[in-house]
Scaffold this motif. Structure first.
Motif, mmCIF file in Angstrom:
data_model
loop_
_atom_site.group_PDB
_atom_site.id
_atom_site.type_symbol
_atom_site.label_atom_id
_atom_site.label_comp_id
_atom_site.label_asym_id
_atom_site.label_seq_id
_atom_site.Cartn_x
_atom_site.Cartn_y
_atom_site.Cartn_z
ATOM 1 N N PRO A 223 -1.238 0.036 9.514
ATOM 2 C CA PRO A 223 -1.808 -0.714 8.384
ATOM 3 C C PRO A 223 -0.714 -1.286 7.484
ATOM 4 O O PRO A 223 0.361 -0.692 7.330
ATOM 5 C CB PRO A 223 -2.641 0.339 7.646
ATOM 6 C CG PRO A 223 -2.973 1.355 8.691
ATOM 7 C CD PRO A 223 -1.787 1.405 9.610
ATOM 8 N N ALA A 224 -0.991 -2.427 6.878
ATOM 9 C CA ALA A 224 -0.017 -3.068 5.993
ATOM 10 C C ALA A 224 0.381 -2.136 4.848
ATOM 11 O O ALA A 224 1.521 -2.182 4.371
ATOM 12 C CB ALA A 224 -0.587 -4.369 5.451
ATOM 13 N N SER A 225 -0.531 -1.291 4.415
ATOM 14 C CA SER A 225 -0.235 -0.354 3.325
ATOM 15 C C SER A 225 0.743 0.734 3.765
ATOM 16 O O SER A 225 1.276 1.463 2.937
ATOM 17 C CB SER A 225 -1.527 0.289 2.821
ATOM 18 O OG SER A 225 -2.240 0.885 3.897
ATOM 19 N N GLN A 226 0.978 0.859 5.084
ATOM 20 C CA GLN A 226 1.952 1.806 5.614
ATOM 21 C C GLN A 226 3.158 1.072 6.201
ATOM 22 O O GLN A 226 3.877 1.596 7.046
ATOM 23 C CB GLN A 226 1.312 2.677 6.698
ATOM 24 C CG GLN A 226 0.151 3.535 6.221
ATOM 25 C CD GLN A 226 -0.453 4.374 7.334
ATOM 26 O OE1 GLN A 226 0.227 4.775 8.279
ATOM 27 N NE2 GLN A 226 -1.737 4.650 7.237
ATOM 28 N N ALA A 227 3.407 -0.146 5.726
ATOM 29 C CA ALA A 227 4.433 -1.004 6.323
ATOM 30 C C ALA A 227 5.844 -0.527 6.038
ATOM 31 O O ALA A 227 6.765 -0.813 6.797
ATOM 32 C CB ALA A 227 4.266 -2.441 5.831
ATOM 33 N N SER A 228 6.052 0.156 4.906
ATOM 34 C CA SER A 228 7.387 0.601 4.514
ATOM 35 C C SER A 228 8.321 -0.589 4.397
ATOM 36 O O SER A 228 8.187 -1.402 3.500
ATOM 37 C CB SER A 228 7.906 1.640 5.512
ATOM 38 O OG SER A 228 9.124 2.181 5.112
ATOM 39 N N LEU A 229 9.263 -0.740 5.334
ATOM 40 C CA LEU A 229 10.211 -1.857 5.281
ATOM 41 C C LEU A 229 9.935 -2.880 6.380
ATOM 42 O O LEU A 229 10.827 -3.632 6.772
ATOM 43 C CB LEU A 229 11.651 -1.344 5.372
ATOM 44 C CG LEU A 229 12.191 -0.665 4.103
ATOM 45 C CD1 LEU A 229 11.800 0.798 4.055
ATOM 46 C CD2 LEU A 229 13.691 -0.794 3.997
ATOM 47 N N ALA A 230 8.713 -2.914 6.865
ATOM 48 C CA ALA A 230 8.349 -3.825 7.961
ATOM 49 C C ALA A 230 7.690 -5.093 7.439
ATOM 50 O O ALA A 230 7.080 -5.108 6.366
ATOM 51 C CB ALA A 230 7.392 -3.121 8.924
#
Length: 332
Positions: A223-230
């Motif tokens: 998920p985008a909310s778990q993107a971190s530095l991606a």
């Protein structure tokens, strides 16, 4: 009589010799690929803001100054390596000691070895193939399977992670006995971080151990909310260009098609610190030099961090991380 303390290393000579051989093979692979080996600092005045990571700290006392500097031991060499890329370096890799204030257990040691590398011009898909090459080289594995985070939730828990209402996520957690981990004041709405925490709980406890049994698996599009530095997936802004590798029940690697926008990165750091504040955790200093490097320009690239100790556990068929490192936490 004076007590005799346990002083022997936690790993055998045979295991450490094989470890050295595997590291040599990895270095040879990158040399053939013209990927430059680098070294970056293990200490920094700033650290990651990730809510789920805690860095160990130290204090530098300069005898020539009254100023004492609080420093963090690096959880990963990522920021420094990206600063090298922003300065014009080619594709690079590093085998480094990293540190996390984390549990001590079968797969965890506060000090561990990380293989991290960045490939200029690579997409997420190309980097997944690169990781697969490393696994085939060191573990003699078959070609990896590829699936998405969303597909695994659909298959194993019948949950559409994008569109499922919060009530369904909470009900599933309660069904599996995790009612104590559901927010106490839940009525009909979870915060983004609360929803992510529950999804990750379900993923770790009900999905992770079932995947990558016979061959490695790359799990993509978190998920985008778990993107971190991606980067965010341009085809679906609710997903990210992030992947993780699993094999035989072990999480081995975490990688991204790298975010290069400094303003968006700073906003993510600030969101992390806001969540930290709400959870009563320490606010982390943001790495302004890293953001300045992104302002200068990070070339299009993809990067990944792979746990060397876990990789060697698999290669040598060992059951505990202590068996593949010279001195584990309990033998210090």
């Amino acid at each position: 009589m004076r007590k005799t303390h346990q002083w022997e290393p936690s790993a055998s000579l045979q295991s450490l010799s094989k470890r050295a051989e595997i590291l040599s093979r990895i270095r040879a692979y990158f040399a053939e690929q013209n990927v430059l080996e680098v070294e970056t600092p293990a200490i920094s005045p700033s650290t990651v803001t990730d809510v789920h990571l805690e860095a160990l700290t130290t204090l530098h006392t300069n005898p020539l100054s009254i100023v004492k500097t609080h420093l963090f031991l690096q959880t990963s060499p990522e920021f420094y390596m990206k600063r090298l890329l922003c300065a014009g370096f080619p594709s690079i890799y590093q085998i480094s000691k990293c540190f996390r204030d984390d549990e001590v257990g079968r797969y965890h040691n506060p000090e561990f070895t990380l293989l991290e590398w960045y490939r200029l011009g690579f997409s997420m898909e190309q980097l997944i193939d690169d990781v697969d090459n490393i696994l085939r080289l060191t573990l003699d594995t078959p070609i990896c399977e590829k699936t998405s985070y969303s597909e695994l939730f659909e298959e194993h828990l019948n949950i559409d992670i994008i569109n499922a209402p919060d009530e369904q996520i909470v009900a599933t957690c309660i069904e599996y006995g995790y009612e104590n981990l559901v927010p106490e004041d839940f009525e009909a709405k979870l915060s983004v971080s609360e929803r992510d925490n529950l999804l990750q709980l379900l993923f770790c406890e009900k999905i992770e151990f079932k995947i990558g049994k016979s061959r490695p698996i790359a799990v993509t599009h978190f998920p985008a909310s778990q993107a971190s530095l991606a980067k965010i997936d341009p085809m679906n802004p609710r997903l990210s260009l992030r992947f993780e590798f699993y094999y035989q029940g072990i999480e081995l690697a975490n990688g991204f098609e790298e975010l290069s926008n400094s303003e968006e990165q700073k906003a993510r750091f600030q969101v992390d610190n806001d969540v930290r504040a709400r959870q009563g955790k320490a606010i982390k200093p943001i790495d302004e030099k890293f953001l300045s490097a992104l302002d200068n320009g990070l070339p299009h690239c993809a990067g990944v961090a792979l746990g060397i100790d876990r990789l060697i556990m698999l290669a040598l068929d060992k059951k505990h991380i202590s068996e593949v490192i010279s001195f584990d936490f309990d033998s210090l």
